[in-house]
Design an enzyme around this catalytic site. Structure first.
Site, PDB file in Angstrom:
ATOM      1  N   ASN A  83       0.869  -1.182   0.000  1.00  0.00           N
ATOM      2  CA  ASN A  83       0.000   0.000   0.000  1.00  0.00           C
ATOM      3  C   ASN A  83       0.907   1.234   0.000  1.00  0.00           C
ATOM      4  O   ASN A  83       1.501   1.557   1.023  1.00  0.00           O
ATOM      5  CB  ASN A  83      -0.889  -0.035   1.260  1.00  0.00           C
ATOM      6  CG  ASN A  83      -1.699   1.231   1.428  1.00  0.00           C
ATOM      7  OD1 ASN A  83      -1.803   2.044   0.500  1.00  0.00           O
ATOM      8  ND2 ASN A  83      -2.284   1.403   2.605  1.00  0.00           N
ATOM      9  N   TRP A  84       0.995   1.852  -1.168  1.00  0.00           N
ATOM     10  CA  TRP A  84       1.912   2.998  -1.270  1.00  0.00           C
ATOM     11  C   TRP A  84       1.362   4.252  -0.583  1.00  0.00           C
ATOM     12  O   TRP A  84       2.076   5.253  -0.479  1.00  0.00           O
ATOM     13  CB  TRP A  84       2.182   3.320  -2.751  1.00  0.00           C
ATOM     14  CG  TRP A  84       3.014   2.297  -3.470  1.00  0.00           C
ATOM     15  CD1 TRP A  84       3.473   1.102  -2.983  1.00  0.00           C
ATOM     16  CD2 TRP A  84       3.485   2.378  -4.826  1.00  0.00           C
ATOM     17  NE1 TRP A  84       4.195   0.430  -3.939  1.00  0.00           N
ATOM     18  CE2 TRP A  84       4.214   1.193  -5.084  1.00  0.00           C
ATOM     19  CE3 TRP A  84       3.358   3.320  -5.840  1.00  0.00           C
ATOM     20  CZ2 TRP A  84       4.810   0.937  -6.321  1.00  0.00           C
ATOM     21  CZ3 TRP A  84       3.947   3.068  -7.068  1.00  0.00           C
ATOM     22  CH2 TRP A  84       4.677   1.892  -7.300  1.00  0.00           C
ATOM     23  N   LYS A  85       0.099   4.217  -0.195  1.00  0.00           N
ATOM     24  CA  LYS A  85      -0.565   5.406   0.378  1.00  0.00           C
ATOM     25  C   LYS A  85      -0.369   6.618  -0.555  1.00  0.00           C
ATOM     26  O   LYS A  85      -0.298   6.429  -1.771  1.00  0.00           O
ATOM     27  CB  LYS A  85      -0.065   5.689   1.793  1.00  0.00           C
ATOM     28  CG  LYS A  85      -0.129   4.449   2.670  1.00  0.00           C
ATOM     29  CD  LYS A  85      -0.027   4.766   4.125  1.00  0.00           C
ATOM     30  CE  LYS A  85       0.158   3.488   4.919  1.00  0.00           C
ATOM     31  NZ  LYS A  85      -0.132   3.649   6.332  1.00  0.00           N
TER      32      LYS A  85
ATOM     33  N   GLU B 101      -5.498  -5.393  10.673  1.00  0.00           N
ATOM     34  CA  GLU B 101      -4.506  -4.338  10.862  1.00  0.00           C
ATOM     35  C   GLU B 101      -4.792  -3.604  12.162  1.00  0.00           C
ATOM     36  O   GLU B 101      -5.638  -2.684  12.182  1.00  0.00           O
ATOM     37  CB  GLU B 101      -4.574  -3.340   9.703  1.00  0.00           C
ATOM     38  CG  GLU B 101      -4.236  -3.930   8.353  1.00  0.00           C
ATOM     39  CD  GLU B 101      -3.647  -2.861   7.448  1.00  0.00           C
ATOM     40  OE1 GLU B 101      -2.515  -3.035   6.997  1.00  0.00           O
ATOM     41  OE2 GLU B 101      -4.301  -1.835   7.222  1.00  0.00           O
TER      42      GLU B 101
ATOM     43  N   GLY C 245       2.160   2.019  10.733  1.00  0.00           N
ATOM     44  CA  GLY C 245       3.075   3.150  10.583  1.00  0.00           C
ATOM     45  C   GLY C 245       3.784   3.566  11.857  1.00  0.00           C
ATOM     46  O   GLY C 245       4.382   4.629  11.920  1.00  0.00           O
TER      47      GLY C 245
ATOM     48  N   GLY D 202       2.697  -1.214   4.343  1.00  0.00           N
ATOM     49  CA  GLY D 202       2.706   0.211   4.041  1.00  0.00           C
ATOM     50  C   GLY D 202       4.127   0.695   3.762  1.00  0.00           C
ATOM     51  O   GLY D 202       4.672   0.503   2.681  1.00  0.00           O
ATOM     52  N   GLY D 203       4.745   1.291   4.765  1.00  0.00           N
ATOM     53  CA  GLY D 203       6.053   1.930   4.602  1.00  0.00           C
ATOM     54  C   GLY D 203       7.089   1.083   3.866  1.00  0.00           C
ATOM     55  O   GLY D 203       7.774   1.575   2.952  1.00  0.00           O
TER      56      GLY D 203
HETATM   57  C1  PEP Z   1      -0.792   0.015   6.088  1.00  0.00           C
HETATM   58  O1  PEP Z   1      -0.798   1.180   5.716  1.00  0.00           O
HETATM   59  O2  PEP Z   1      -1.725  -0.742   5.768  1.00  0.00           O
HETATM   60  C2  PEP Z   1       0.320  -0.440   6.903  1.00  0.00           C
HETATM   61  C3  PEP Z   1       0.252  -1.632   7.435  1.00  0.00           C
HETATM   62  O3  PEP Z   1       1.355   0.433   7.088  1.00  0.00           O
HETATM   63  P1  PEP Z   1       2.794   0.093   7.757  1.00  0.00           P
HETATM   64  O4  PEP Z   1       3.274  -1.198   7.114  1.00  0.00           O
HETATM   65  O5  PEP Z   1       3.643   1.251   7.393  1.00  0.00           O
HETATM   66  O6  PEP Z   1       2.558  -0.075   9.202  1.00  0.00           O
END
Ligand code: PEP
Length: 249
Positions: free
Chosen positions: A9-11, A166, A172, A232-233
């Site tokens: 998930n590049w956001k 999640e 994050g 995410g990150g």
């Molecule tokens: C997400 O945005 O779904 C996520 C899990 O982010 P991160 O991996 O950065 O915690």
């Protein structure tokens, strides 16, 4: 046997130039990946990503969609448009959509239905806040989120869909759930669904998301009810994302 999925998930990150570098590294590293891999860029880059990944094992997903099918909804993007651009998956109910954009359970369920109608695979996110976990309400919260979906689509509506657990406090923050904490919730979700339909529950893929990194991916993914990750990150750094994909192999 459930095939693992790793979804990036590049956001709201990226640019044409940054994506070009990331995508060429992903292309080069994607050759021997055994799990299903997808990346979910911001809307304006979907076509770029779909083009760059054509012919590879990595597919494209979206981070959001409209619950409406078509019409006077300025700024919205429909499920059919996403499918037209080559998307196969769409994330629904990410905690940032729930909290920052006020998306209710009812809206998220409508988005799930719209995604299905266009042939997209929904990745439906669930998770508790830190306060809810500390109050011992984790399972109550995720069951309620799942129930809002089940009441409309039924357990059969989850065939070939994907869930993502999640915990909001882990997204994050660098503070992942431990493998045991995550497994406990995944097993409880699968158990709840098993009571409705054993086969649907056994086949359903449930991803874990929340500060998954190359260093902790494997210990999470070997848990019996964790079928991969929503990242995410770490999905913005090709070598980190590929290492997480290899951990799912
Ligand atoms: C997400 O945005 O779904 C996520 C899990 O982010 P991160 O991996 O950065 O915690």
């Amino acid at each position: 046997m459930r095939r693992k999925i790793v979804a990036g998930n590049w956001k709201m990150h990226g640019s044409n130039a940054q994506n070009r570098d990331l995508l060429s590294a992903l292309r080069a590293g994607s050759v021997s990946l055994g799990c299903e891999v997808l990346v979910c860029p911001p809307y304006p880059y979907l076509a770029q990503v779909a083009d760059a990944l054509e012919g590879t094992a990595i597919v494209c997903g979206a981070q959001n969609l409209s619950q409406h099918l078509e019409g006077a909804f300025t700024g919205e993007v429909s499920a059919a448009m996403l499918a037209d651009l080559g998307c196969r998956y769409v994330i629904i109910g990410h905690s940032e959509r729930r909290t920052l954009f006020g998306e209710s359970d009812a809206v998220l369920v409508a988005k799930f239905v719209a995604a299905r109608q266009a042939g997209l695979c929904p990745i439906f996110c669930l998770g508790e806040s830190l306060a809810q976990r500390q109050a011992g309400k984790t399972l109550e919260v995720v069951f309620e989120q799942l129930n809002s979906l089940l009441q409309v689509v039924g357990v059969e509506g989850l065939v070939d869909a994907v869930l993502a657990y999640e915990p909001v406090w882990a997204i994050g923050t660098g503070l992942s759930a431990t493998p045991e904490e995550a497994q406990e919730v995944h097993a409880a979700l699968r158990g709840m669904l098993s009571a409705l339909d054993v086969d649907v529950a056994a086949a359903l893929r449930i991803l874990y998301g929340g500060s998954v990194k190359a260093g902790n991916a494997q210990e999470l993914f070997v848990q019996p009810d964790i079928d991969g990750g929503l990242i995410g990150g770490a999905s913005l750094v090709a070598q980190d994302f590929l290492a997480i994909c290899r951990a799912a192999n």
